[in-house]
Design an enzyme around this catalytic site. Structure first.
Site, PDB file in Angstrom:
ATOM      1  CG  ASN A 117       5.009 -25.367   7.587  1.00  0.00           C
ATOM      2  OD1 ASN A 117       4.171 -26.256   7.769  1.00  0.00           O
ATOM      3  ND2 ASN A 117       5.965 -25.097   8.456  1.00  0.00           N
ATOM      4  CG  HIS A 174       1.723 -29.458   1.149  1.00  0.00           C
ATOM      5  ND1 HIS A 174       1.559 -29.728   2.493  1.00  0.00           N
ATOM      6  CD2 HIS A 174       1.867 -30.655   0.527  1.00  0.00           C
ATOM      7  CE1 HIS A 174       1.594 -31.050   2.669  1.00  0.00           C
ATOM      8  NE2 HIS A 174       1.789 -31.635   1.494  1.00  0.00           N
ATOM      9  CB  CYS A 214      -3.353 -17.200 -14.578  1.00  0.00           C
ATOM     10  SG  CYS A 214      -4.650 -16.942 -15.806  1.00  0.00           S
ATOM     11  CB  CYS A 224      -5.229 -13.303 -14.660  1.00  0.00           C
ATOM     12  SG  CYS A 224      -3.736 -13.169 -15.650  1.00  0.00           S
ATOM     13  N   GLY A 238       7.641 -30.697  14.003  1.00  0.00           N
ATOM     14  CA  GLY A 238       6.368 -29.973  14.042  1.00  0.00           C
ATOM     15  C   GLY A 238       5.354 -30.427  13.028  1.00  0.00           C
ATOM     16  CB  THR A 239       4.718 -32.690  10.586  1.00  0.00           C
ATOM     17  OG1 THR A 239       3.612 -33.161   9.788  1.00  0.00           O
ATOM     18  CG2 THR A 239       5.752 -33.786  10.701  1.00  0.00           C
ATOM     19  CD  GLU A 279      -0.056 -33.618  20.475  1.00  0.00           C
ATOM     20  OE1 GLU A 279      -0.553 -33.347  21.582  1.00  0.00           O
ATOM     21  OE2 GLU A 279      -0.664 -33.496  19.389  1.00  0.00           O
TER      22      GLU A 279
END
Ligand code: BV8
Length: 251
Positions: free
Chosen positions: A104, A121, A129, A150, A190-191, A218
């Site tokens: 996340n 991530h 920049c 920048c 939760g992935t 699921e």
């Protein structure tokens, strides 16, 4: 085995304070109100990943990509960590060997108090920049200028996140692999277990002897390999496990 029995079994295993690694995805922020990527109200619904979360998309249309990130930052700023984030933040103090690996970019784990964290991530609250490669925190909501430039050199800023087709930061990925080699249990919460290389981490941990516990609404491609799959909301299941661990401790 029914959910209650699995919750009890996982709490029993955690009660021995094994070396714990937790891997989270967008589902852990869902109960805070942050849309997931592939769910019914998924972020990618309105857009296609390749249209936005790629370097090519950014160089083709930085304004469009930044409008998407500005929209997400505005949504994320209004929400707060949910019980799943709070339990995970508390556990880093309870388990002598603990690391949280998250896909996340919303920053909610840090907001909940997590410090032993690897953000695979990147983080939506940081920008980079393009010319100087300098990384800065930017919490301006909404962005005054899109795309932002920048303040030092006037070059384009990009979100400090990892896009599809981009390599994950080598140091962070190495730390994540090391966690897989040494953890005795990995909880995958939760992935959808679709995005690589994050989705391979539980399999690497399992090859090194870790018990794999999955918490999701699921089944996912990981379910076949998991030792325990607990189907339900992370914000409800984690507090149940937490309560049982500390109840057993009190007895
Ligand atoms: C790389 C940052 C190599 C940006 C993200 C084919 C073509 C092109 C590329 C590839 C390909 N095959 C493989 C790849 C590689 C690609 C990839 O994996 N693609 C997939 C889609 C097939 N990976 C990459 O490109 C990675 N880089 O491989 O580099 C390389 C090496 C050297 C040199 C150059 C290159 C980079 C991947 C990183 C992409 N960036 N995010 C941004 O966010 O803006 S990924 C994005 O997806 C988010 O980070 C998100 O976290 C992540 C994964 O999604 P999930 O977190 O799992 O979220 P999702 O919605 O899918 O699922 C939510 C789950 O929660 C569901 O299962 C749901 O049931 C559950 N849930 C919902 N509510 C709850 C719940 N569970 C419990 N409780 C609830 N309440």
């Amino acid at each position: 085995m029914m959910l209650d029995d699995k919750v009890k079994k996982v709490a029993e295993i955690l009660g021995n304070q094994p070396s714990l690694t937790i891997l989270t995805g967008a589902g852990v922020s869902a109960e805070s109100g942050v849309p997931t990527f592939r769910g019914p109200d998924g972020l990618w619904r309105q857009f296609r990943a390749e249209d936005l979360a790629t370097p090519e998309a950014f160089y083709r249309n930085p304004k469009l990509v930044w409008e998407w990130y500005d929209w997400r930052r505005q949504k994320i700023q209004k929400v707060k960590p949910n019980p799943a984030h709070l339990v995970i933040a508390r556990w880093e103090k309870y388990f002598p060997s603990f690391i949280l690996i998250t896909q996340n970019v919303d920053g909610l784990h840090r907001q909940a108090g997590s410090t032993k964290i690897l953000e695979l991530h990147g983080n939506i609250w940081w920008v980079r920049c393009l010319k100087e490669n300098k990384v800065m925190e930017n919490r301006q909501v909404p962005l005054i200028q899109i795309p932002p430039l920048c303040s030092d050199c006037g070059s384009l800023l990009r979100p400090h996140v990892v896009w599809f087709g981009e390599a994950l930061p080598a140091d962070i990925l190495e730390a994540a692999f090391n966690a897989c080699y040494r953890s005795e249990i990995m909880m995958v919460i939760g992935t959808s277990a679709l995005v690589q290389p994050a989705a391979s981490l539980p399999l690497i941990a399992q090859q090194h002897g870790a018990i794999i516990v999955e918490i999701n609404l699921e089944p996912t491609p990981l379910s076949h390999y998991a030792d325990y799959s607990l189907y339900g909301k992370a914000g409800e299941i984690l507090p149940l496990i937490d309560e049982l661990i500390f109840k057993e401790k009190m007895e």
